[in-house]
Design a protein around this motif. Sequence first.
Motif, short mmCIF file in Angstrom:
data_model
loop_
_atom_site.label_atom_id
_atom_site.label_comp_id
_atom_site.label_asym_id
_atom_site.label_seq_id
_atom_site.Cartn_x
_atom_site.Cartn_y
_atom_site.Cartn_z
N THR A 86 0.82 -1.22 0.00
CA THR A 86 0.00 0.00 0.00
C THR A 86 0.85 1.27 0.00
O THR A 86 0.31 2.36 -0.05
CB THR A 86 -0.91 0.04 1.24
OG1 THR A 86 -0.09 0.00 2.42
CG2 THR A 86 -1.87 -1.14 1.24
N THR A 119 2.34 2.57 2.43
CA THR A 119 2.07 3.35 3.64
C THR A 119 2.86 2.78 4.81
O THR A 119 3.08 1.57 4.91
CB THR A 119 0.57 3.34 4.01
OG1 THR A 119 0.12 1.99 4.15
CG2 THR A 119 -0.26 4.04 2.96
N ILE A 149 1.27 7.38 8.19
CA ILE A 149 0.05 7.58 8.98
C ILE A 149 0.47 7.69 10.44
O ILE A 149 1.04 6.76 11.01
CB ILE A 149 -0.92 6.40 8.82
CG1 ILE A 149 -1.29 6.21 7.35
CG2 ILE A 149 -2.17 6.62 9.66
CD1 ILE A 149 -2.13 4.97 7.09
N VAL A 209 -6.13 -0.63 13.95
CA VAL A 209 -6.56 0.24 12.85
C VAL A 209 -5.52 0.25 11.73
O VAL A 209 -5.85 0.14 10.54
CB VAL A 209 -6.82 1.67 13.36
CG1 VAL A 209 -7.00 2.64 12.19
CG2 VAL A 209 -8.04 1.71 14.26
N LEU A 210 -4.25 0.38 12.11
CA LEU A 210 -3.19 0.41 11.12
C LEU A 210 -3.10 -0.91 10.36
O LEU A 210 -2.88 -0.93 9.14
CB LEU A 210 -1.85 0.72 11.79
CG LEU A 210 -1.71 2.14 12.35
CD1 LEU A 210 -0.43 2.27 13.17
CD2 LEU A 210 -1.71 3.18 11.23
N LYS A 262 -5.65 -1.08 7.73
CA LYS A 262 -5.29 -0.27 6.57
C LYS A 262 -4.18 -0.91 5.74
O LYS A 262 -3.73 -0.34 4.76
CB LYS A 262 -4.87 1.14 7.01
CG LYS A 262 -6.02 1.96 7.59
CD LYS A 262 -5.58 3.36 7.93
CE LYS A 262 -6.74 4.19 8.45
NZ LYS A 262 -7.80 4.39 7.44
N GLN A 263 -3.74 -2.08 6.16
CA GLN A 263 -2.74 -2.87 5.43
C GLN A 263 -1.45 -2.10 5.21
O GLN A 263 -0.93 -2.04 4.09
CB GLN A 263 -3.33 -3.37 4.10
CG GLN A 263 -4.52 -4.30 4.30
CD GLN A 263 -5.07 -4.85 3.00
OE1 GLN A 263 -5.25 -4.09 2.04
NE2 GLN A 263 -5.34 -6.14 2.96
N ILE A 264 -0.96 -1.50 6.27
CA ILE A 264 0.32 -0.79 6.19
C ILE A 264 1.42 -1.77 5.78
O ILE A 264 1.37 -2.96 6.09
CB ILE A 264 0.68 -0.12 7.53
CG1 ILE A 264 0.73 -1.16 8.66
CG2 ILE A 264 -0.27 1.01 7.84
CD1 ILE A 264 1.24 -0.61 9.97
#
Length: 333
Positions: free
Chosen positions: A59, A61, A93, A110-111, A114-116
Motif C-alpha cells: 500500500t 504506507t 500515517i 486500525v493500522l 489499513k494494510q500498512i
Amino acid sequence: MTTIADVARHAGVSVATVSHVMNRTRHVEPETAERVHSAIAALRYSPNTLARSLRRGETKTIGLLLPDNSNPFFASVARQIEDAGFLAGYTVILCNSDGSAEKEERYLQVLMAKQIDGLIFAGSSDHARVFANVLPGVPAVLLDREIHSVNVDSVLVDHDHGGYLAGRYLVGLGHEKIGVIGGPRDSSSSPARLRGFARALQEAGLDLPANAVVDSDYHFAGGRTAMERLMAQAPGITALFACNDLMAMGALTVLRGRGLRVPDDMSMIGFDDIPYAVTTWPPLTTIAQPVEKIGTRAVSLLLARVAEPAAHSRREVLTPVLVERESCAPLRQ
C-alpha cells in the motif's frame, strides 16, 4: 468514472498496451505511447493507485505510533520520518498513544486494517505484550525500545552516555550539590539517563542523594511541579539536570518566579535539544539527540525489513552530544 478500458478505446489500443505505457513494463512504439498519453489527458484518467498497490501486496504506507506528538522532540522525529518516507515513495500515517497501552493496541489494529507495509513504533511500558499480540509478522522498527522475543529492528539512543555527559559537565563546572528531575521510571530512557548521570558523579567522588531526585512526566507542567518539590526537599542544590528540555523549561519558570537567576544562582542542563531550547532565556545547555538520524535510520531499516522480512534483527545505537549554551556556569564560591 473513467476506467483504463475507456482509455484503451479512446486510444484505439488494448488495455494491456495502456498498462505497459503507464507502468513502463514493456517497450511501446512512441506513436502508440503518445496516443495513450493523449487519451489519458483527454479523459482526465487517474489510476486507482490503492487498488494497484493491493494487487501487488503493498500500500506504500507506513504506520507511525508515538507516545505524544505534542512533545517537540517526537514532533521533530515524526517530521524526519515523514520526509524520509516521502522520498522513498511512502505515505506516513501518524497515531498518538498518550503512553496508553490500550490506545496503542487499538491504533495498531486500525493500522493493520489499513494494510500498512510496515510500522515504526515507540511504545508504552507495556509495549512488549501489545506488540507481540497485535503485530506478528509485520515489518517493524522500534524507537528506543527492544523486544527480543520477536524479529524486529531497533533504533536506539545511548541515553546512559547522554546522562554521563550531563553529569560530567556540571561536575567540571565545580557543582557538587546537584538536583535531578527525572522522567517516568517505567520508560526506557529516563532510568538510563539517571544511571549515566549518577556514574559521572560517582567518578568524581560525589553522591546523588534520594532527596535530590524527583520523578516527573516529561511535560512542561510536570517540570514546574517537580522543581517546586525539589527546592523544598533539597534547598542547597546549585545545579539541575532535567531529563528532557520541556521539564527544564518548566523548572526555569519556577526559578524565575522565586527571583533566582540562571546560571548565576542555578545552572541548568536539559536533554533532547528541541527547537525551543535556543529560544529560552538564557538559551538552554542540553544533551542533543540525533533527531535526523533517528528518523532516517528508522525508515531505512524498515524498508530493508520490508524487502527482506526474514533477515536477522538489526540494532542501531546512536550517540547524543553535549550542546553548550548559556544556562550553565562555574559554581560561584
